[in-house]
Design an enzyme around this catalytic site. Structure first.
Site, PDB file in Angstrom:
ATOM      1  N   SER A   1       0.845  -1.200   0.000  1.00  0.00           N
ATOM      2  CA  SER A   1       0.000   0.000   0.000  1.00  0.00           C
ATOM      3  C   SER A   1       0.878   1.246   0.000  1.00  0.00           C
ATOM      4  O   SER A   1       2.070   1.168  -0.320  1.00  0.00           O
ATOM      5  CB  SER A   1      -0.936  -0.025   1.204  1.00  0.00           C
ATOM      6  OG  SER A   1      -1.932   0.955   1.069  1.00  0.00           O
ATOM      7  N   ASN A   2       0.306   2.379   0.344  1.00  0.00           N
ATOM      8  CA  ASN A   2       1.082   3.628   0.410  1.00  0.00           C
ATOM      9  C   ASN A   2       0.591   4.451   1.599  1.00  0.00           C
ATOM     10  O   ASN A   2      -0.305   4.028   2.329  1.00  0.00           O
ATOM     11  CB  ASN A   2       0.970   4.388  -0.914  1.00  0.00           C
ATOM     12  CG  ASN A   2      -0.478   4.654  -1.270  1.00  0.00           C
ATOM     13  OD1 ASN A   2      -1.195   5.315  -0.543  1.00  0.00           O
ATOM     14  ND2 ASN A   2      -0.924   4.087  -2.397  1.00  0.00           N
ATOM     15  N   HIS A   3       1.166   5.641   1.768  1.00  0.00           N
ATOM     16  CA  HIS A   3       0.898   6.428   2.980  1.00  0.00           C
ATOM     17  C   HIS A   3      -0.361   7.286   2.910  1.00  0.00           C
ATOM     18  O   HIS A   3      -0.617   8.065   3.818  1.00  0.00           O
ATOM     19  CB  HIS A   3       2.086   7.355   3.273  1.00  0.00           C
ATOM     20  CG  HIS A   3       3.329   6.624   3.675  1.00  0.00           C
ATOM     21  ND1 HIS A   3       3.345   5.734   4.714  1.00  0.00           N
ATOM     22  CD2 HIS A   3       4.585   6.642   3.156  1.00  0.00           C
ATOM     23  CE1 HIS A   3       4.563   5.248   4.846  1.00  0.00           C
ATOM     24  NE2 HIS A   3       5.337   5.777   3.899  1.00  0.00           N
TER      25      HIS A   3
END
Ligand code: CTP
Length: 405
Positions: A210-212
């Site tokens: 995923s990402n932030h």
């Protein structure tokens, strides 16, 4: 934080005798901070729970009580005629009954009878009183006359019992008040799809890539569109944010799920604002069982590209003509404007909002953003450091101009 929707708005807040009256002080404070002029009417019973000084302190305005002065006969008319909205929170079973029957024996009920503006009612009472056929009938009567009833919520009540009877929390009431004030706004009759948050691409049943992204910018955009009267579909990756009142939310996890939801929602939409940080890669295959630590010797994770949702939307638009306006976001760490100009053309966008996510005060983790809006012709406008809510306003202003043009 001021909210543009509340500028030059006068709200009448009626408070009746329930323990939830203390929460009405928070609501009055929130409305005042949003920029509204708030006139409070307290009933005698409300004053047993809270004092006029409480409300005077948070609104900075005199509070109206049941001590009728010499000008009492005109006060109620002036109060309700100058207001854009009359909110009664908390509303007791007794006040509901009086209003349903058109009784007017105190300043609050007199004002409710005289009010030509929309009426929002947040009931608060014991669960048994709420369930009583008399209260239910009164609520139906008020609803049939156009009043918006919000709540009550389930939970623990002052009596110690649990049930349905708690006043809806002030933050949620604020959302419903926004919805009412937004009626007839510039996006009335428009369907706007907003995506928010990051996607999760499963490696196995317990792990993902995923990402932030927090989803904050997308949620702020959904709220700004709602504030202009739009019908909003919010397609969101996993997040912990409160849903803006009035938005229909579609929760998704992966890029593929988001693509499916976006294409379906866009079939009859006027606008798509694609603020989500969609994962660009996913594991080529997803393990059916948890990958064990012991079996990781020489393990590698082959990746495959995810679907480019905006490209798929552009393809669908060629056939359907919808949505008329498509706005993208570009998260960059270098050459922000040049990359944004490339993406606006490649993805056939009406505009793109570019931000440098490597800056400390912009992008992930923070409530502020520093963005440049690049239009389809390549024109770039760099905005100063703003809250994500302000960025959302700026984007919606441009969308409004594009829809009008
Ligand atoms: N986007 C999309 N589908 C993807 C990836 C991104 O629709 N699979 C959208 C994003 O929601 C955003 C825009 O495309 O509105 C630009 O996203 P960004 O991550 O900046 O660009 P990418 O297309 O991923 O290109 P690159 O990785 O080369 O920066």
């Amino acid at each position: 934080m001021t909210i543009p929707l509340f500028k030059n708005k006068r709200i009448l807040l009626g408070v009746t005798g329930s323990i939830a009256a203390y929460k009405a002080a928070d609501l009055a404070s929130k409305l005042t901070q949003a920029g509204a002029e708030v006139d409070v009417i307290l009933t005698d019973s409300a004053e047993r729970f809270v004092t006029p000084l409480t409300f005077q302190s948070v609104t900075g305005r005199p509070v109206h009580r049941d001590l009728w002065g010499s000008d009492a006969h005109v006060v109620h008319v002036g109060l309700s005629h100058g207001a854009q909205l009359f909110a009664i929170a908390p509303a007791t079973a007794n006040t509901l009954a009086k209003m349903a029957h058109g009784l007017a024996d105190n300043l609050l009920t007199v004002s409710a009878l005289a009010a030509p503006c929309p009426l929002l009612i947040a009931p608060a009472m014991d669960g048994g009183m709420f369930d009583h056929p008399a209260t239910q009938a009164n609520l139906k009567t008020l609803q049939a006359r156009g009043a918006i009833i919000v709540g009550p919520a389930e939970g623990r009540m002052a009596s110690g019992l649990s049930g349905k009877g708690r006043m809806v929390e002030p933050a949620e009431l604020l959302g419903h008040i926004r919805l009412l004030l937004a009626r007839g706004g510039p996006f009335t009759g428009r369907k706007i799809v907003v995506t928010a948050g990051g996607t999760q691409e499963a490696i196995d049943p317990v792990r993902f890539i995923s990402n932030h992204s927090s989803g904050k910018q997308g949620f702020a955009l959904a709220q700004a569109a709602l504030d202009r009267g739009a019908q909003v579909t919010l397609i969101a990756g996993p997040n912990t944010l409160p849903v803006p009142a009035g938005a229909s939310v579609v929760n998704v996890r992966s890029a593929a799920e988001m693509a499916e939801a976006v294409l379906a929602a866009c079939a009859d939409a006027d606008v798509l604002i694609m603020a989500a940080a969609v994962a660009d890669f996913r594991p080529e295959t997803q393990a059916g069982q948890k990958i064990k630590r012991g079996g990781l010797e020489g393990y590698s994770l082959p990746l495959a590209k995810t679907v480019d949702i905006l490209m798929a939307v552009a393809e669908q638009k060629e056939r359907t003509g919808k949505p008329a306006v498509v706005a993208g976001f570009a998260a960059e760490t270098q050459n922000v404007i040049d990359n944004a100009r490339e993406k606006v053309i490649k993805k056939k966008l009406s505009l793109i909002v570019a931000n440098d996510v490597s800056a400390k005060d912009s992008g992930f983790f923070v409530d502020t953003n520093r963005v440049t809006i690049v239009d389809a012709g390549g024109g770039a406008a760099t905005l100063p450091l703003m809250s994500k809510a302000e960025v959302a306003e700026a984007v919606c202003e441009r969308v409004e101009r594009l829809l009008a043009g």
